[in-house]
Design an enzyme around this catalytic site. Structure first.
Site, PDB file in Angstrom:
ATOM      1  N   SER A 113       0.929  -1.398  -0.070  1.00 59.50           N
ATOM      2  CA  SER A 113      -0.057   0.027  -0.012  1.00 59.50           C
ATOM      3  C   SER A 113       0.862   1.057   0.096  1.00 59.50           C
ATOM      4  O   SER A 113       2.193   1.065   0.137  1.00 59.50           O
ATOM      5  CB  SER A 113      -0.563  -0.040   1.274  1.00 59.50           C
ATOM      6  N   TYR A 131      -2.234  -1.413  10.418  1.00 56.78           N
ATOM      7  CA  TYR A 131      -2.151  -1.745   9.064  1.00 56.78           C
ATOM      8  C   TYR A 131      -0.854  -1.019   8.194  1.00 56.78           C
ATOM      9  O   TYR A 131      -0.253  -1.548   7.642  1.00 56.78           O
ATOM     10  CB  TYR A 131      -3.410  -0.681   8.357  1.00 56.78           C
TER      11      TYR A 131
END
Ligand code: NAD
Length: 260
Positions: free
Chosen positions: A142, A155
């Site tokens: 990401s 995350y």
């Protein structure tokens, strides 16, 4: 693409994983789908891809937080296709909350599904790839594997970890025809993002519309969401021989987010 390549794409019943699975099928790759969805939904997707692209498409319902399930997923893919040439580690979940309130169970689940699962799939498939002198490992990290945002402690930690894992695996496999790269998408409007909009609104005390314009797209210089088709095309390219010298890279597809 050389015929009869075979891939596992984790978390491919929806969103980015499904887009990558479709792009690989379109390149003639046999694909093992994985993810959590209803049996009817999964069977419809499996059959549609197999018929449209005339490749073998199988499904395994491994829970990617469970190492023993992951071992069975890789063994089953080898049994069905005879080998695994390509692994796309895409399964992932999100939880947005300030760290002081962040549930322990959410931390553990995000680290297991978004990071540790990639360790296990790679561990069980890379020796055969090296022995055949060809392999492709693609980790869907990401923009949050490169930079942080508030309220996403698990995350951001998992995705930074996945970028680190990518580099060390790439170095270890580099002389054996196996590449390992991370794709680092900015925001893509998938169920994972849609679900976090109300949480972001709550954590920040703003409206959901403000979350889209002032939070999600704030850093994307293009002011547009990335699409699953764009990510599928990049993944398929990384699986070609033209991409043989791209390894250990963390490739942003983020509308200019991490250029700032
Ligand atoms: P999504 O929610 O649409 O898809 C997630 C997939 O993972 C689904 O198939 C789901 O069934 C599967 N999954 C979840 N938990 C699982 C488990 N325990 N075992 C097996 N499968 C499981 O999400 P998405 O947006 O397509 O995200 C896919 C990946 O892309 C994730 O790793 C995510 O972090 C990453 N990513 C997404 C974005 C974005 O903006 N959507 C941006 C950057 C990175």
């Amino acid at each position: 693409m050389k015929p009869n390549r075979a891939a596992i794409v984790t978390g491919s019943t929806s969103g980015i994983g499904l887009g990558i699975a479709e792009a690989l099928c379109a390149s003639g790759v046999h694909v093992m789908l994985n993810g959590l969805s209803s049996p009817q939904d999964i069977e419809a997707k499996r059959r549609e891809l197999a018929e449209r692209y005339d490749v073998e498409v199988a499904f395994h319902g491994a829970d990617m937080s469970k190492p023993e399930d992951i071992r069975d997923l890789t063994a089953t893919a080898k049994a069905i296709f005879g080998k695994v040439d390509i692994v796309v580690n895409n399964a992932g979940i999100q939880h947005v909350q300030p760290i002081e309130d962040f549930p322990d169970a959410k931390w553990d689940a995000i680290i297991a599904i978004n990071l540790s699962s990639a360790f296990h799939t790679i561990k069980h498939t890379i020796a055969d790839m090296k022995a055949r002198n060809w392999g492709r490992i693609i980790n869907i990290a990401s923009a949050h594997g490169l930079v942080a945002s508030p309220y996403k402690p698990a995350y951001v930690a998992a995705k930074h970890g996945l970028v680190g894992l990518t580099k060390t695996v790439a170095l270890g496999a580099a002389e054996h025809g196996v590449t390992c790269n991370a794709i680092c998408p900015g925001y893509v409007m998938t169920p994972l993002v849609r679900k976090q909009i109300p949480d972001q609104a709550k954590a920040r005390g703003i409206t959901e519309k403000q979350v889209i314009n002032d939070v999600l797209l704030k850093s994307q210089a293009t002011k547009q969401f990335v699409t699953v088709e764009q990510l599928g095309a990049l993944a398929a390219f990384l699986c070609t021989d033209a991409a043989a010298q791209i390894t250990g890279a963390a490739l942003p597809v983020d509308g200019g987010w991490t250029a700032q």
